[in-house]
Design an enzyme around this catalytic site. Structure first.
Site, PDB file in Angstrom:
ATOM      1  CG  ASP A   1      15.023 -47.334  58.317  1.00 51.19           C
ATOM      2  OD1 ASP A   1      14.994 -46.388  57.518  1.00 51.19           O
ATOM      3  OD2 ASP A   1      16.040 -48.014  58.525  1.00 51.19           O
TER       4      ASP A   1
ATOM      5  CB  THR B   1      15.055 -46.213  51.783  1.00 50.99           C
ATOM      6  OG1 THR B   1      14.953 -45.797  53.125  1.00 50.99           O
ATOM      7  CG2 THR B   1      16.389 -46.846  51.580  1.00 50.99           C
ATOM      8  CB  THR B   2      10.344 -44.060  52.522  1.00 50.99           C
ATOM      9  OG1 THR B   2      10.826 -44.879  53.585  1.00 50.99           O
ATOM     10  CG2 THR B   2       8.865 -44.260  52.384  1.00 50.99           C
TER      11      THR B   2
ATOM     12  CG  ASP C   1      18.626 -43.976  58.992  1.00 51.08           C
ATOM     13  OD1 ASP C   1      19.594 -44.669  58.626  1.00 51.08           O
ATOM     14  OD2 ASP C   1      17.465 -44.250  58.682  1.00 51.08           O
TER      15      ASP C   1
END
Length: 535
Positions: free
Chosen positions: A58, A91-92, A396
């Protein structure tokens, strides 16, 4: 140099050095995170100073837990974490997209182009991409009964990027049912009404949804029932223990009888409260096999527990306040702050209340409730890092379902949107832009392709072949994504691969803003007051 005159201790990084420092920091952070992207991404192991281990893929967890030294990388990491706070995912992707924008810009800057021209192109491309996203998104009608299948597809797409396939598919049903359980028409969805509890017990596939509540403590009296069916639930916020007076008072007695009378009078106020609860229990439970359960936010002292146990009442004390709110939503009834006017209307109902002992820990399950508006996701796993990994993924997943219900739209996944947006920018938008800003639009368009490229790379596929095939299909007018198993183009709609509209919009909004700010930095000066070097 003027700054050196003002502050001889100042550290300065000049024009091209500053720019390349920022570009390298963005590329460095991108290289760290890019292997995590997508369902085929790898896992990172973080080892703390005390030797504690965390396994995660994550991006949000990684960026929060990693120690990052470079100021530029910290700035990008904060943007990505803000992305997670607002939309729960992406985010990634944000870090990778910012890194790619910087990488594409470097090519043009090395050829002598001014960063300002590129930034202007980014701005045009960003607006055009957001307009394209509005046309590209797939509207979903939610209404009173949302389409469960669409929600499951979105949740599955989000969860598979965090966990292995079998577990992700099992959790998909859990998170969708949890959000639909707490959803009320015409009200915002409050995810705090989904309690996430964990037990170090059995395996990760034993994680389940409890339509009711799981409390992390049990009853405190050995004679109370460990399992009760058809229970009336009384939610209390009343202290059932003897409390000393707030003023310092002295009592003088001349014999033992007076002392006994005084002790009895002290207890009487508490005993009267307990008796009122027992009277209510006798009123509602007489002539039936129903049970009576008290869950109190404040304390219950041993003598009161003993009286309640003799009356056949199960009592739990010192429940958490957040659980009191959830309890009323799950079981019905009202939270009572005084025992003076107790009526059967203030009672909730649960079909089953039982205690589960695990080692030294006690858990109380309140299940089989009528029409619950609060629920518990009970996460099980053999060790702490498995539980932590599932916990992050469940959060998530819940946010993904909530976003879909609120946006009433989804976006085709598997890299389909990025390739379609790139073709739109190159074939249509670029022609309408005059001057060198065209190159900024082109750089932005090429940067969008980084998502399908890295998805292919992480699956062990040839990136060039994949991108050429995808672009070829899009040029024919087919909206396709990437099949990570075969490398062939697929229709994401048929495969049920959907991304959150909210996440994509946030990504396109925040990525170019940070990249533009970093490109326009021409000097990095370390000369703040609290950063001055010791002389």
């Amino acid at each position: 140099m003027s700054l050196k005159v003002l502050n001889p201790n100042a550290e300065v990084v000049n024009k091209s050095h500053a720019l390349h420092m920022n570009i390298n920091a963005a590329k460095g952070l991108q290289d760290v995170l890019k292997t995590n992207l997508g369902p085929k991404g790898t896992i990172k192991m973080l080892v703390g100073g005390a030797g504690d281990i965390k396994l995660t893929k994550d991006g949000n967890t990684l960026l929060k837990e990693m120690q990052i030294q470079s100021p530029t990388a910290i700035m990008i990491a904060r943007t990505a974490v803000a992305q997670d706070d607002t939309s729960g995912d992406g985010t990634t992707s944000t870090v990778i997209f910012i890194g790619e924008l910087m990488k594409q810009s470097e090519r043009y800057i090395d050829e002598g182009m001014h960063p300002r021209v590129l930034v202007d192109g980014f701005e045009i491309a960003k607006k055009a991409t957001l307009q394209f996203l509005e046309k590209f998104k797939t509207p979903v009608v939610m209404g009173d009964e949302p389409d469960k299948e669409i929600l499951k597809m979105v949740a599955r797409t989000a969860l598979r990027t965090k966990l292995y396939e079998a577990l992700a598919d099992q959790l998909t049903d859990i998170v969708v049912n949890a959000v639909l359980c707490i959803r009320k028409p015409e009200e915002a969805i409050d995810l705090f009404m989904v309690e996430i509890m964990h037990m170090r017990h059995k395996f990760d596939v034993d994680t389940r949804l409890v339509e009711g509540l799981v409390l992390d403590h049990g009853s405190r009296h050995p004679d109370m029932k460990r399992r009760a069916e058809n229970c009336y639930i009384l939610t209390l916020n009343v202290s059932l223990e003897y409390e000393k007076s707030e003023v310092n008072a002295g009592f003088f007695y001349s014999n033992a009888e007076q002392r006994e009378a005084m002790v009895a009078a002290e207890r009487r106020s508490v005993d009267d409260k307990v008796q009122k609860i027992i009277d209510l229990k006798n009123k509602v439970c007489s002539g039936s096999d129903s049970n009576f359960v008290i869950i109190n936010q404040k304390g219950i002292d041993p003598p009161s527990l003993d009286i309640l146990a003799r009356a056949g009442i199960v009592a739990l004390r010192r429940a958490k306040r957040r659980n009191m709110e959830r309890l009323i939503l799950a079981c019905g009834g009202e939270a009572v702050n005084s025992v003076d006017d107790l009526t059967p209307d203030c009672l909730g109902w649960a079909g089953l209340v039982y205690e589960h002992v695990l080692g030294e820990e006690k858990y109380t399950f309140v299940e089989n409730v009528k029409n619950p508006h609060s629920c518990t996701i009970l996460i099980k796993g053999p060790n702490d890092h498995t539980i932590a990994q599932i916990k992050d993924a469940v959060r998530d997943g819940l946010r993904a379902v909530k976003n879909t219900i609120e946006d009433e739209a989804v976006v085709l996944g598997a890299g389909a949107f990025e390739v379609a947006a790139r073709q739109y920018l190159v074939n249509e938008v670029k022609k309408t832009v005059k001057g060198r800003a065209q190159l900024g639009v082109e750089a932005f368009a090429n940067a969008l392709l980084v998502i399908p490229k890295i998805l292919a790379e992480n699956s062990g596929l040839d990136t060039q072949d994949v991108i050429i095939e995808l672009e070829g299909e899009h040029d024919k007018g087919n909206v396709v994504g990437l099949n990570l198993h075969t490398g062939e183009p697929i229709d994401p709609q048929m495969e049920g691969i959907f991304d959150n509209y909210n996440v994509k919009r946030q990504l396109i909004n925040s990525g170019p803003v940070i990249a533009s700010q970093l490109l326009l930095v021409d000097e990095v000066i370390r000369a703040g007051r609290n950063m001055r070097k010791p002389t």
